[in-house]
Each structure stands twice: as structure tokens, then as C-alpha cells.
Design an enzyme around this catalytic site. Structure first.
Site, mmCIF file in Angstrom:
data_model
loop_
_atom_site.group_PDB
_atom_site.id
_atom_site.type_symbol
_atom_site.label_atom_id
_atom_site.label_comp_id
_atom_site.label_asym_id
_atom_site.label_seq_id
_atom_site.Cartn_x
_atom_site.Cartn_y
_atom_site.Cartn_z
ATOM 1 N N LYS A 94 0.863 -1.224 0.005
ATOM 2 C CA LYS A 94 0.051 0.183 0.011
ATOM 3 C C LYS A 94 0.849 1.183 0.021
ATOM 4 O O LYS A 94 0.579 2.343 -0.703
ATOM 5 C CB LYS A 94 -0.994 0.005 1.264
ATOM 6 C CG LYS A 94 -2.152 1.046 1.313
ATOM 7 C CD LYS A 94 -2.793 0.855 2.617
ATOM 8 C CE LYS A 94 -3.420 -0.388 2.789
ATOM 9 N NZ LYS A 94 -4.287 -0.606 4.222
ATOM 10 N N LYS A 106 2.284 -4.307 10.781
ATOM 11 C CA LYS A 106 0.757 -4.172 11.639
ATOM 12 C C LYS A 106 0.995 -4.906 12.898
ATOM 13 O O LYS A 106 1.759 -5.656 13.343
ATOM 14 C CB LYS A 106 0.052 -4.984 10.705
ATOM 15 C CG LYS A 106 -1.514 -4.811 10.841
ATOM 16 C CD LYS A 106 -1.938 -3.714 10.035
ATOM 17 C CE LYS A 106 -3.258 -3.653 10.051
ATOM 18 N NZ LYS A 106 -3.762 -2.400 8.926
ATOM 19 N N ASP A 146 -6.361 1.126 13.731
ATOM 20 C CA ASP A 146 -6.986 -0.032 12.862
ATOM 21 C C ASP A 146 -8.543 -0.191 13.315
ATOM 22 O O ASP A 146 -8.963 0.360 14.059
ATOM 23 C CB ASP A 146 -5.902 -1.038 12.456
ATOM 24 C CG ASP A 146 -6.366 -1.965 11.301
ATOM 25 O OD1 ASP A 146 -5.994 -1.423 10.166
ATOM 26 O OD2 ASP A 146 -6.787 -3.093 11.431
ATOM 27 N N ASN A 221 -15.499 3.971 11.032
ATOM 28 C CA ASN A 221 -14.851 5.190 10.615
ATOM 29 C C ASN A 221 -14.782 5.276 9.042
ATOM 30 O O ASN A 221 -15.329 6.154 8.450
ATOM 31 C CB ASN A 221 -13.492 5.421 11.277
ATOM 32 C CG ASN A 221 -12.912 6.757 10.694
ATOM 33 O OD1 ASN A 221 -12.358 6.895 9.509
ATOM 34 N ND2 ASN A 221 -12.753 7.595 11.571
HETATM 35 N N1 GLU Z 1 -4.940 0.786 9.663
HETATM 36 C C1 GLU Z 1 -4.890 1.717 8.635
HETATM 37 C C2 GLU Z 1 -4.566 0.836 7.212
HETATM 38 O O1 GLU Z 1 -4.700 -0.307 7.081
HETATM 39 C C3 GLU Z 1 -4.013 2.851 8.454
HETATM 40 C C4 GLU Z 1 -2.519 2.665 8.640
HETATM 41 C C5 GLU Z 1 -1.514 3.828 9.140
HETATM 42 O O2 GLU Z 1 -2.157 4.765 9.166
HETATM 43 O O3 GLU Z 1 -0.498 3.615 9.317
HETATM 44 O O4 GLU Z 1 -4.002 1.515 6.094
#
Ligand code: GLU
Length: 430
Positions: A94, A106, A146, A221
Site C-alpha cells: 500500500k 501491522k 486500525d 470510521n
Molecule cells: N490501519 C490503516 C490501514 O490499514 C492505517 C495505517 C496507518 O495509517 O499507518 O491502512
């Protein structure tokens, strides 16, 4: 959640599909199939009744070639190591898709946070940071919110880390409350990023928003904000669901009314509000699975992974699926959707708005200079539109699906990083 296939193994399979379209050497690809660091911790928490309870948690840093690890922490009773590895892998891809200078990571804690008191939740959040403190940091690995974690939890975590480091360290975590160094625009960034992708598609497909029917699975959210922004532009949000089930109305819902009641009562209700007075409106009650199979134009899974599987993929009737959740579609389901010519805007692109504004937050923390909301949103739009169009063109030029195109786009960027330190072809002059 179906546990029939190992979710990490399923996730990395996508790399092989994208490999032949990406500018990456096989040795670099091999590195991405193995997470760099996996930490498993036990977190003792003193409960309000005096008993001691031990919670299990994980932090996985999948890869940090392009920058420090980056990715959220989830609190959920179904968290498991394979899932956290998959989520960390998706973060690596990502961050590369949108070109921000981070790797992927994560974290997760096995807990149902709804069963904890506020004090227990604070102790658990601080306890988790104490256990992983040696493995995170503004230049090492930067957590964020998250599933079922929020700004306040990020604030507790930053405070705990700062105590351990004996210096205020806002850049160790993103998604913080604004007064503690959070960024304006981080709260709606995930939904907004997906919205910017859809606005690009709107132009390509010549859509009239009033004729486009949308269903949103998950009203947390991200789901709330993408629904709100689309509704403001005249899209018809005909179905919405949360973990308990969904509602459907063919004329579309007034999204601000649904958000207001959901956040006040914690329940999703079909209502229309005039100021503070809300009245019930007619709606069909849906099961979560039924929402996915509605006759609509755009389906937005914004809840958990493994929602569109080989069992229901054939029944999906939307023309476009926008993956606001991480990993809502299994690789087997992907092939079915592809055969049905359904366009899937993949998670690693569609939900990258959140981590992009996390990057802005980290930059602001490190420079100590804070931006206005317009600056945040303009910069987010520029990144999302540019990368959406790059992936879309790559897809059409190579006649592949959008997920493969997004992986190829991100793999090329990660590959450049790995290869610039030298691979076999450099060292052996092959
Ligand atoms: N938990 C979010 C995601 O899966 C945001 C991760 C972040 O901002 O570091 O993209």
C-alpha cells in the site's frame, strides 16, 4: 471469518500474479514473501475487579526497504498471527502504491474491546506499547489506528512510548488526537481516499451520481466517511450495514442522519433527522451477506477481510467493488469477479488515503509545523488521483485486472529499492 485458507499465504499469492508485469528481480520478490520481524507478546492487565488477565498481541514488520515500517494496530477477538502478517504485507504494498516513504507493518491484540471498561482499555493499550517499545520508533516502525482502535488509544500509546523514551515522541504513532500532534484530516482520510478514487472513475465512466446506487458494508470510521462524501455529491447510498446487520432503501438514505444515530446510540437505524429530532423511515432489514449481493452499481466492503469468497463471488451484482477494508476479497473470489468483468479497486489503493495522511502527520510531527485542512486534503487528492490513474492506465495497457496492476505498480517501486543495494545480477555481472 473463513479460516479455510491461510490468509497470509493467500495474500502473497498475488505477488506471483503481478510478478510478470513488474520491474522486479525474483530475489527481491522472494524477500517480500517473508516478513522481516515477528514479535509475539503477552500483556498482563489488571482488570477492574482485581483479577489479572493476560492478553496476546503481535507486531509484524513485513518490510522496511522504502522506509520505517508503517501500519495500524487492531483490537479484535479474531486476531491471529497469519492475519497480522497478511495485513503487514498489504501495508508494504500500500505504501509503495501511493509512493510514500514507508515499509509495511501491522499489530494486533486478541481482545474484544467492547467487553473492557475504559480504564482496562487504557491499561491494555499502554501495556502493549511497553512490550513492543524496543521494536517501534519514528525511524523504525510507526503504528496507527486500525479496526476497533481510535485516536484516544493512539494518544495513550504515544504518551506511554514518550515516558519510556524519556522524551516527547509524537512521530512514533499516527492517528493521534489533534491536541497531541495529530493531523487535521486524518479522521476521514481512509474514506476520503476511496472517494477520490471513485471521483476519477466517475469521469472515466461518465457517471451521473444521482443514478449510481451504492451499498456500504461496515459503518465504522472508513465506511461512514466514504458514504458521507458520496452522499454529499448526490450518490444514492441504498444500503448500509454494521456487524449486527444492515438496512436497505431503494431511494437512498440520508447519511448524516445514519451517522448521527449510529454514533450516539451505537446502533444502525433507518432514520431521517431534522436537527436533533430523528424519525424512523421505511427500510428492509438485511443480513450482511445479503447486502453484498444487492443489485447495485458500487459495492464498498468497509469491514473485515474474507467477505467476498468463492462461495458468494458469483452472486455479486455490482459493476464496481471498492475495497475500503483490507483484504475483503479472497484470491479465488478475485478470479470469479474478473470473469464477471467486475472492476475491483483493490484495497492497497482504495484504502491508502489513511496511511497517506498518516505520512503527512509524521512529517508534521518531525518538522513541528502543522498544516491547514485544505493543504492536507489537496495533497491527499493529488496523490490518490495520480496513483489511481497510473494504476488504471497500467491495467488497460496490459489488459489485466486492477489488483494485478496495483501490485505490479507497487512491486516495481519496492524492487527499485531492494535492487539499488545490489542483487545477484549486480554482484555476478549476469
Ligand atoms: N490501519 C490503516 C490501514 O490499514 C492505517 C495505517 C496507518 O495509517 O499507518 O491502512
Amino acid at each position: 471469518m473463513s479460516q479455510t485458507r491461510d490468509i497470509f499465504e493467500d495474500a502473497i499469492q498475488r505477488l506471483d500474479d503481478a510478478f510478470k508485469y513488474a520491474n522486479i528481480e525474483s530475489e527481491a520478490l522472494e524477500i517480500l514473501k517473508h516478513p522481516k520481524i515477528i514479535i509475539q507478546v503477552s500483556i498482563p492487565v489488571r482488570m477492574d475487579d482485581g483479577t489479572l488477565k493476560i492478553f496476546e498481541g503481535y507486531r509484524v514488520r513485513h518490510n522496511d526497504t522504502r522506509g520505517p515500517g508503517k501500519g495500524g494496530i487492531r483490537f479484535h477477538h479474531q486476531v491471529n498471527l497469519s492475519e497480522v502478517k497478511a495485513l503487514a504485507f498489504w501495508m508494504t504494498c500500500k505504501c509503495a502504491v501511493v509512493g510514500i516513504p514507508f515499509g509495511g507493518a501491522k499489530g494486533g491484540v486478541i481482545v474484544n474491546p467492547k467487553e473492557l471498561s475504559k480504564l482496562e482499555l487504557e491499561r491494555l493499550s499502554r501495556g502493549f506499547i511497553r512490550q513492543i517499545a524496543d521494536f517501534i520508533g519514528p525511524e523504525i516502525d510507526i503504528p496507527a489506528p486500525d479496526v476497533y482502535t481510535n485516536a484516544m488509544i493512539m494518544g495513550w500509546m504515544m504518551d506511554e512510548y514518550s515516558k519510556i523514551a524519556r522524551r516527547r515522541t509524537p512521530a512514533v504513532i499516527t492517528g493521534k488526537p489533534i491536541p497531541l500532534g495529530g493531523s487535521l484530516g486524518r479522521d476521514d482520510a481512509t474514506g476520503r481516499g476511496a472517494y477520490y478514487c471513485l471521483k476519477e472513475l466517475e469521469v472515466k465512466r461518465n457517471w451521473n451520481p444521482g443514478e449510481i446506487k451504492v451499498a456500504v458494508q461496515g459503518f465504522g470510521n472508513a465506511g461512514q466517511h466514504v458514504a458521507r462524501l458520496l452522499h454529499e455529491d448526490g450518490y444514492k447510498i441504498v444500503a448500509v450495514s454494521d456487524s449486527k446487520g444492515g438496512i436497505y432503501n431503494s431511494s437512498g438514505f440520508d447519511i448524516p442522519s445514519l451517522i448521527k444515530t449510529k454514533n450516539e446510540s451505537k446502533q444502525l437505524k433507518a432514520v431521517y433527522c431534522h436537527g436533533s429530532v430523528c424519525e424512523a423511515i421505511t427500510a428492509d432489514i438485511l443480513k450482511n451477506e445479503e447486502l453484498l449481493e444487492l443489485d447495485i452499481d458500487v459495492l464498498i466492503p468497509a469491514a473485515l477481510e474474507n467477505q467476498i469468497t468463492k462461495k458468494n463471488a458469483d452472486k455479486i451484482r455490482a459493476n464496481v467493488v471498492v475495497e475500503v477494508a483490507n483484504g475483503p476479497t479472497t484470491s479465488e473470489a478475485d478470479r470469479i469477479l474478473k470473469d464477471k468483468k467486475i472492476l475491483v479497486i483493490p484495497d492497497i489503493l482504495a484504502n491508502a488515503g489513511g496511511v497517506t495522511v498518516s505520512y503527512f502527520e509524521w512529517v508534521q510531527n518531525k518538522t513541528g509545523y502543522y498544516w491547514q485542512i485544505d493543504e492536507v486534503n489537496t495533497k491527499l487528492q493529488k496523490i490518490m488521483s495520480t496513483e489511481f490513474n497510473a494504476v488504471y492506465s497500467f491495467m488497460t495497457e496490459n489488459n489485466i485486472d486492477m489488483r494485478t496492476a496495483a501490485y505490479a505498480h507497487s512491486l516495481s517501486r519496492i524492487g527499485q529499492g531492494i535492487q539499488s543495494l545490489g542483487t545477484k545480477s549486480y554482484f555476478t555481472d549476469e
